[in-house]
Scaffold this motif. Structure first.
Motif, PDB file in Angstrom:
ATOM      1  N   ASP A  73       0.847  -1.177   0.000  1.00  0.00           N
ATOM      2  CA  ASP A  73       0.000   0.000   0.000  1.00  0.00           C
ATOM      3  C   ASP A  73       0.889   1.234   0.000  1.00  0.00           C
ATOM      4  N   ASN A  74       1.011   1.785  -1.140  1.00  0.00           N
ATOM      5  CA  ASN A  74       1.854   2.974  -1.290  1.00  0.00           C
ATOM      6  C   ASN A  74       1.048   4.253  -1.130  1.00  0.00           C
ATOM      7  N   THR A  75      -0.127   4.122  -0.541  1.00  0.00           N
ATOM      8  CA  THR A  75      -1.008   5.278  -0.427  1.00  0.00           C
ATOM      9  C   THR A  75      -0.319   6.425   0.298  1.00  0.00           C
ATOM     10  N   PHE A  76       0.305   6.093   1.445  1.00  0.00           N
ATOM     11  CA  PHE A  76       0.947   7.154   2.219  1.00  0.00           C
ATOM     12  C   PHE A  76       2.134   7.742   1.466  1.00  0.00           C
ATOM     13  N   GLU A  77       2.911   6.876   0.837  1.00  0.00           N
ATOM     14  CA  GLU A  77       4.062   7.353   0.071  1.00  0.00           C
ATOM     15  C   GLU A  77       3.587   8.198  -1.108  1.00  0.00           C
ATOM     16  N   LEU A  78       2.536   7.718  -1.784  1.00  0.00           N
ATOM     17  CA  LEU A  78       1.988   8.486  -2.908  1.00  0.00           C
ATOM     18  C   LEU A  78       1.455   9.833  -2.437  1.00  0.00           C
ATOM     19  N   LYS A  79       0.772   9.821  -1.298  1.00  0.00           N
ATOM     20  CA  LYS A  79       0.227  11.071  -0.755  1.00  0.00           C
ATOM     21  C   LYS A  79       1.362  12.017  -0.391  1.00  0.00           C
ATOM     22  N   ARG A  80       2.414  11.461   0.236  1.00  0.00           N
ATOM     23  CA  ARG A  80       3.572  12.281   0.599  1.00  0.00           C
ATOM     24  C   ARG A  80       4.212  12.883  -0.653  1.00  0.00           C
ATOM     25  N   LEU A  81       4.380  12.039  -1.673  1.00  0.00           N
ATOM     26  CA  LEU A  81       4.960  12.530  -2.925  1.00  0.00           C
ATOM     27  C   LEU A  81       4.067  13.576  -3.582  1.00  0.00           C
ATOM     28  N   GLU A  82       2.755  13.343  -3.515  1.00  0.00           N
ATOM     29  CA  GLU A  82       1.810  14.298  -4.082  1.00  0.00           C
ATOM     30  C   GLU A  82       1.916  15.643  -3.352  1.00  0.00           C
ATOM     31  N   ILE A  83       1.972  15.571  -2.016  1.00  0.00           N
ATOM     32  CA  ILE A  83       2.097  16.796  -1.224  1.00  0.00           C
ATOM     33  C   ILE A  83       3.406  17.495  -1.551  1.00  0.00           C
ATOM     34  N   GLU A  84       4.466  16.710  -1.647  1.00  0.00           N
ATOM     35  CA  GLU A  84       5.780  17.276  -1.980  1.00  0.00           C
ATOM     36  C   GLU A  84       5.754  17.929  -3.358  1.00  0.00           C
ATOM     37  N   MET A  85       5.136  17.228  -4.314  1.00  0.00           N
ATOM     38  CA  MET A  85       5.048  17.760  -5.672  1.00  0.00           C
ATOM     39  C   MET A  85       4.213  19.043  -5.686  1.00  0.00           C
ATOM     40  N   LYS A  87       3.780  21.033  -3.240  1.00  0.00           N
ATOM     41  CA  LYS A  87       4.582  22.054  -2.572  1.00  0.00           C
ATOM     42  C   LYS A  87       5.588  22.661  -3.549  1.00  0.00           C
ATOM     43  N   GLU A  88       6.260  21.795  -4.317  1.00  0.00           N
ATOM     44  CA  GLU A  88       7.220  22.289  -5.306  1.00  0.00           C
ATOM     45  C   GLU A  88       6.523  23.134  -6.369  1.00  0.00           C
ATOM     46  N   ILE A  89       5.357  22.660  -6.809  1.00  0.00           N
ATOM     47  CA  ILE A  89       4.602  23.417  -7.814  1.00  0.00           C
ATOM     48  C   ILE A  89       4.225  24.779  -7.256  1.00  0.00           C
TER      49      ILE A  89
END
Length: 162
Positions: A73-85, A87-89
């Motif tokens: 379940d990469n949900t948390f990792e995906l969510k973290r990456l989404e938040i990071e992305m 944030k960068e955007i």
């Protein structure tokens, strides 16, 4: 190689089940009448299929021990990456907005400088025109004065000392 449900049902194995896509695992679960929610993850449905096959004696119970895997379940990792992305955007958007604001500020400063320079040129031109007008008026007064002196000499030559 395309999935063959009949072949899997004839000789099911954990290895083959591991290699299946979610849609194929769903077909297996439906074939055996296993109830599941369509929104469940692949690993959850696979776990139901394995438990069913063990309960029915098709597979040994040891497969459950070895098949227990940490959910991928990469949900948390995906969510973290989404938040990071995001944030960068957002940082890039803010940086771009700041660049635009800086460019607008520089433009306004240039316009103000041009306006000041134009006003200074206008004031200089008005000053030069005023000085030129004053010089012409002074020359005109001097000329008028000389003309009056000449008239006065004609009228009264003795006054002018002549």
């Amino acid at each position: 190689m395309p999935f063959n449900l009949d072949k899997f049902v004839t000789s099911p194995s954990v290895e083959e089940l591991d290699s299946l896509k979610k849609s194929e695992i769903v077909k297996v679960a439906k074939h055996y009448g296993i109830e599941f929610q369509p929104l469940m993850r692949k690993d959850e449905i696979k776990r139901y299929v394995l438990e069913y096959l063990v309960d029915e004696g098709v597979l040994p119970s040891t497969v459950l021990e070895t098949a227990i895997t940490v959910p991928t379940d990469n949900t948390f990792e995906l969510k973290r990456l989404e938040i990071e992305m995001n944030k960068e955007i957002r940082l890039k958007e803010i940086e771009r907005e700041m660049q635009i604001m800086q460019m607008q500020k520089e433009k306004e400063e240039r316009e103000m400088q041009w306006k000041r320079e134009k006003e200074e040129r206008e004031m200089q031109r008005e000053k030069e025109e005023r000085e030129e007008r004053e010089r012409r008026e002074e020359k005109a007064r001097e000329h008028e004065f000389r003309l009056k002196q000449l008239e006065a000499r004609k009228i009264c030559p003795q006054i002018s000392g002549g």
